[in-house]
Write an enzyme that holds these catalytic residues in place. Structure first.
Site, mmCIF file in Angstrom:
data_model
loop_
_atom_site.group_PDB
_atom_site.id
_atom_site.type_symbol
_atom_site.label_atom_id
_atom_site.label_comp_id
_atom_site.label_asym_id
_atom_site.label_seq_id
_atom_site.Cartn_x
_atom_site.Cartn_y
_atom_site.Cartn_z
ATOM 1 N N HIS A 12 0.823 -0.751 0.322
ATOM 2 C CA HIS A 12 -0.414 0.479 -0.234
ATOM 3 C C HIS A 12 0.965 1.356 0.189
ATOM 4 C CE1 HIS A 12 0.515 -0.951 4.350
ATOM 5 N NE2 HIS A 12 1.402 0.064 4.377
ATOM 6 N N HIS A 59 -1.423 3.611 10.472
ATOM 7 C CA HIS A 59 0.254 4.550 10.727
ATOM 8 C C HIS A 59 -0.313 5.490 11.945
ATOM 9 C CE1 HIS A 59 0.487 2.153 7.032
ATOM 10 N NE2 HIS A 59 1.273 2.225 7.224
ATOM 11 N N HIS A 193 10.681 -1.595 1.851
ATOM 12 C CA HIS A 193 10.836 -0.092 2.133
ATOM 13 C C HIS A 193 11.282 0.393 2.941
ATOM 14 C CE1 HIS A 193 6.502 0.101 3.124
ATOM 15 N NE2 HIS A 193 6.342 0.759 3.621
ATOM 16 N N GLU A 240 6.744 -4.230 7.333
ATOM 17 C CA GLU A 240 4.993 -4.453 7.063
ATOM 18 C C GLU A 240 4.899 -5.603 6.092
ATOM 19 O OE1 GLU A 240 3.574 -0.883 4.742
ATOM 20 O OE2 GLU A 240 3.754 0.211 6.455
HETATM 21 C C1 DHB Z 1 4.754 5.018 1.892
HETATM 22 C C2 DHB Z 1 4.487 3.714 1.476
HETATM 23 C C3 DHB Z 1 3.491 3.535 2.990
HETATM 24 O O1 DHB Z 1 3.646 1.784 3.150
HETATM 25 C C4 DHB Z 1 2.884 4.011 4.046
HETATM 26 O O2 DHB Z 1 2.460 3.345 4.753
HETATM 27 C C5 DHB Z 1 3.038 5.601 2.909
HETATM 28 C C6 DHB Z 1 3.987 6.055 2.593
HETATM 29 C C7 DHB Z 1 5.297 5.267 0.439
HETATM 30 O O3 DHB Z 1 6.578 4.680 -0.055
HETATM 31 O O4 DHB Z 1 5.496 6.270 0.055
HETATM 32 FE FE FE Z 2 2.764 1.966 5.553
#
Ligand code: DHB
Ligand code: FE
Length: 278
Positions: A12, A59, A193, A240
């Site tokens: 996401h 979040h 990420h 995550e």
């Molecule tokens: C991004 C990724 C995430 O999992 C999130 O919760 C908010 C932003 C991103 O890659 O921008």
């Molecule tokens: Fe996220």
């Protein structure tokens, strides 16, 4: 008896909300990600679930650092989305089923999970966008939902092993219900990420692909790693991916893959999408 018919796991990012609102699904940037949902929507049309159980991580919309449950389950008839500050459209409330939630909660507590029960629970982009990606043309999500939130925001986080056990208990509980229900499991998070710090922008394609493959061939594979090892491999927010592990654990051992997509990047994130059916 209730049947778990399959699992959809997806990455996401808030900007999916903008891409959908602006009709950018077929743009050069977004198509490789959104196209991954085409076979999933076809499968859903043939296999419509009565209930979706969603593993996701909040979040900061519903829980903040002052009170952070490790595992929490929604027990409401409605789950409201609110402005999270990302500038994405707020989606209409999602239908819940408090009776089924309480049955799930009872089953989990009976199986020794000390969860937080939430008769009010706001749901953020991790929950809302995963469902919107499954039913993009419906103004309101057409299926009842139960949110299960796993803390991946404030350390200490539950281990991969513990998330696997939670998912397993969810699966056992649902399969013991005598309701005639088809249940879809969704996991929303990952893949690799990192949004902040020295490694901001970090992606690990090799590990992501190995992880996705493991969910078919050796699903408990990732439970060998500690959370610090996982953060090293997939980044501080890549952790995550615990949502994928919990979701997979809710399925029976024997599953088959319907579709799998991996595309880097969507925003700062490695975009993975997987559909397994039972
Ligand atoms: C991004 C990724 C995430 O999992 C999130 O919760 C908010 C932003 C991103 O890659 O921008
Ligand atoms: Fe996220």
């Amino acid at each position: 008896m209730a049947k778990i018919i399959g699992m959809v796991t997806t990455s996401h990012v808030p900007s999916i909300g903008n891409a959908l609102a602006k009709g950018l699904e077929s743009s050069e940037y977004w198509a490789p990600f959104f196209d991954g949902f085409k076979p999933i929507r076809q499968w859903l049309a043939k296999n419509p679930p009565d209930l979706v159980v969603v593993f996701y991580n909040d979040h900061g919309l519903n829980f903040f650092l002052d009170a952070m449950p490790t595992f929490s389950v929604g027990a409401a008839n409605e789950y409201v989305n609110e402005d999270e500050g990302w500038g994405i459209p707020t989606l209409p409330a999602f239908k819940g089923n408090a009776d089924l939630s309480w049955k799930l909660i009872e089953g989990l507590i009976y199986r020794d999970f000390d969860i937080t029960t939430c008769q009010k629970m706001k749901v953020d982009h991790a929950f809302t966008l995963a469902l919107k990606l499954l039913w993009p043309t419906d103004t309101n999500c057409p299926v009842q939902t139960i949110p299960i939130c796993i803390n991946t925001v404030q350390f200490p986080l539950p281990s991969a092993k513990r998330c696997w056990s939670l998912g397993h208990a969810v699966g056992e509980t649902i399969r013991a219900w005598d309701d005639d229900l088809n249940v879809l499991i969704v996991g929303s998070g990952g893949l690799s990420h990192q949004l902040d710090g020295e490694r901001a922008g970090f992606i690990n394609k090799k590990f992501d692909l190995a992880f996705m493959e493991s969910l078919l061939s050796n699903p408990e594979w990732a439970t060998q790693y500690s959370n610090l090892e996982l953060v090293e491999k997939v980044g501080t927010q890549g952790i995550e991916l615990l949502m994928w592990l919990a979701a997979r654990a809710a399925l029976p051992e024997k599953v088959s893959q319907v579709s799998s997509t991996y595309h880097v990047p969507i925003s700062n994130t490695a975009g993975g999408i997987l559909l397994l059916e039972t």
